[in-house]
Design an enzyme around this catalytic site. Structure first.
Site, PDB file in Angstrom:
ATOM      1  N   SER A 100       0.781  -1.155   0.163  1.00  0.00           N
ATOM      2  CA  SER A 100      -0.036   0.090   0.092  1.00  0.00           C
ATOM      3  C   SER A 100       0.925   1.386   0.060  1.00  0.00           C
ATOM      4  CB  SER A 100      -0.956  -0.057   1.284  1.00  0.00           C
ATOM      5  OG  SER A 100      -1.868   1.082   1.332  1.00  0.00           O
ATOM      6  N   LYS A 137      -3.595   2.082  -2.002  1.00  0.00           N
ATOM      7  CA  LYS A 137      -3.475   3.117  -1.345  1.00  0.00           C
ATOM      8  C   LYS A 137      -4.360   3.370  -0.107  1.00  0.00           C
ATOM      9  CE  LYS A 137      -1.483   7.884  -1.606  1.00  0.00           C
ATOM     10  NZ  LYS A 137      -1.937   8.348  -0.362  1.00  0.00           N
ATOM     11  N   ASN A 181       8.959   8.573   4.759  1.00  0.00           N
ATOM     12  CA  ASN A 181       7.687   9.208   4.146  1.00  0.00           C
ATOM     13  C   ASN A 181       6.967   9.678   5.037  1.00  0.00           C
ATOM     14  OD1 ASN A 181       5.040   7.763   3.770  1.00  0.00           O
ATOM     15  ND2 ASN A 181       6.555   6.253   4.086  1.00  0.00           N
ATOM     16  N   ASN A 215      -6.824  -0.743   1.497  1.00  0.00           N
ATOM     17  CA  ASN A 215      -6.338  -0.411   2.862  1.00  0.00           C
ATOM     18  C   ASN A 215      -7.183   0.520   3.332  1.00  0.00           C
ATOM     19  OD1 ASN A 215      -4.476   1.365   4.377  1.00  0.00           O
ATOM     20  ND2 ASN A 215      -3.088  -0.377   4.267  1.00  0.00           N
ATOM     21  N   CYS A 224      -2.859   4.240  12.510  1.00  0.00           N
ATOM     22  CA  CYS A 224      -3.320   5.677  12.383  1.00  0.00           C
ATOM     23  C   CYS A 224      -3.595   6.067  13.740  1.00  0.00           C
ATOM     24  CB  CYS A 224      -4.560   5.682  11.314  1.00  0.00           C
ATOM     25  SG  CYS A 224      -4.576   5.315   9.737  1.00  0.00           S
ATOM     26  N   ASN A 233       4.578  -2.769   9.450  1.00  0.00           N
ATOM     27  CA  ASN A 233       4.317  -1.316   8.785  1.00  0.00           C
ATOM     28  C   ASN A 233       5.708  -0.455   9.081  1.00  0.00           C
ATOM     29  OD1 ASN A 233       3.531   1.022   7.938  1.00  0.00           O
ATOM     30  ND2 ASN A 233       1.359   0.923   8.981  1.00  0.00           N
ATOM     31  N   GLY A 271       9.115  -5.389   4.365  1.00  0.00           N
ATOM     32  CA  GLY A 271      10.231  -4.428   5.039  1.00  0.00           C
ATOM     33  C   GLY A 271      11.464  -4.622   4.529  1.00  0.00           C
ATOM     34  N   GLY A 284       7.780  -2.945  -1.579  1.00  0.00           N
ATOM     35  CA  GLY A 284       7.467  -1.685  -1.696  1.00  0.00           C
ATOM     36  C   GLY A 284       8.627  -0.579  -2.273  1.00  0.00           C
ATOM     37  N   THR A 285       9.201  -0.481  -1.357  1.00  0.00           N
ATOM     38  CA  THR A 285      10.265   0.806  -1.553  1.00  0.00           C
ATOM     39  C   THR A 285      11.095   0.454  -2.495  1.00  0.00           C
ATOM     40  OG1 THR A 285      10.437   1.273   0.884  1.00  0.00           O
ATOM     41  CG2 THR A 285      12.189   2.219  -0.447  1.00  0.00           C
TER      42      THR A 285
END
Length: 320
Positions: free
Chosen positions: A25, A51, A75, A105, A135, A197, A251, A273-274
């Site tokens: 995401s 996203k 980020n 997500n 969150c 995360n 990760g 991801g990255t």
């Protein structure tokens, strides 16, 4: 549906994945961004996680939002998104569900917002729902839901009551006992986990004497966090394996070797991801590397790698 090598196929919460690779995401927008890259195909991954989506549109944080660090990236996008109605009515109809699985997500500032967004996605073609419990809870002074097992379980339980779709809880590493949090989320109805995360970090402009990130701090991702993520995946696996609950380990994955580490630690699927930001065509190479590993070890399917880690004799952990 054209698929990858059958040895890479797996079942995840009752969903067929072409590959153990999941696009994370925030890294591929709402599933359409990387389709514009020549040579990229969603068929190379098992699922795409869209996203983060909230109840209403959010503009996101002020710049700078992204900053490259040694071995990673900070980020603080701030959940910029058009809101759940726009996503369901305007974006999902344009996605090709024959290519891969799509995971929503869900993010929110209150439990009520989590419920509303989950309920809206339940009435949509989305395949599964990932709950981003990192969150901040505005009713509790901004403490992140995911850093407290009680609040985490409350969010999962509330979302469970309004959907029959698979629920994937995205666990934060910024807490005392991630395994205990996982256990509580299982009791509340979580079908799977995404581990982990981002870690929280900061970068400072020494001349301006200010944080580089406009929001002062941000989430650290990339290879720098991989050892932490592998450990957390293994810790959560100790809780999930007896229940048959799968994990998306994530990760810092930038190679087949990285992906295999997560699988051995207990992940059923692996998030990328990255690495996509600097190598958007990395997926086929990771898939091929996993296949090469299966051949070297005389394994017939990727699921045989999950949890196959053989631990050394344990000793008291001192970090020295």
């Amino acid at each position: 549906m054209t698929t990858t090598d059958p040895r890479l196929h797996l079942e995840f919460c009752g969903l067929h994945f072409n590959s153990p690779l999941v696009l994370l995401s925030g890294c591929v927008g709402f599933g359409e961004e990387y389709t514009r890259v020549q040579g990229f195909s969603n068929r190379d991954c098992g699922a795409v996680c869209l996203k983060g989506t909230t109840g209403t549109a959010r503009p996101g944080n002020p710049p700078h939002r992204v900053y490259e660090t040694p071995g990673g990236m900070l980020n603080a996008i701030g959940l910029q998104n058009p809101g759940v109605e726009r996503v369901v009515d305007g974006i999902l109809p344009g996605l090709d569900f024959d290519e891969t699985r799509f995971i929503a997500n869900v993010s929110g500032s209150t439990i009520e917002e989590y419920i509303a967004v989950t309920q809206r996605f339940d009435d949509s073609p989305i395949d599964a729902i990932e709950i981003n419990i990192s969150c901040p809870n505005v009713k509790e002074g901004g403490v992140a839901f995911g850093n407290d097992p009680d609040m985490s379980a409350r969010v999962v339980e509330a979302c469970r009551q309004v959907t029959d779709k698979p629920l994937i809880t995205k666990l934060s590493p910024n807490q005392t006992d991630i395994a205990e949090n996982a256990r509580r989320c299982i009791e509340a109805g979580s079908d799977a986990f995404a581990v982990i995360n981002t870690l929280m970090g900061m970068a400072i402009d020494i001349e301006a004497r200010q944080p580089v990130i406009g929001n002062n701090q941000g989430g650290l991702s990339g290879p720098a966090i991989k050892p932490v993520a592998v450990l957390k995946t293994h810790q959560v696996y100790q809780v999930t394996r007896e229940h048959g609950i799968p994990i998306i380990g994530q990760g810092g994955v930038a190679s087949a070797e990285d992906a295999i580490e997560f699988l051995l630690a207990g992940a059923s699927a692996v998030g990328v991801g990255t690495a996509l930001f600097y190598d958007p065509l990395i997926l086929p190479r990771i898939n091929q590397g996993i296949l090469d590993y299966l051949e070297r070890h005389d394994l017939e399917r990727v699921s045989q790698v999950t949890g196959a880690l053989q631990l050394n004799e344990s000793r008291p952990v001192c970090g020295c």
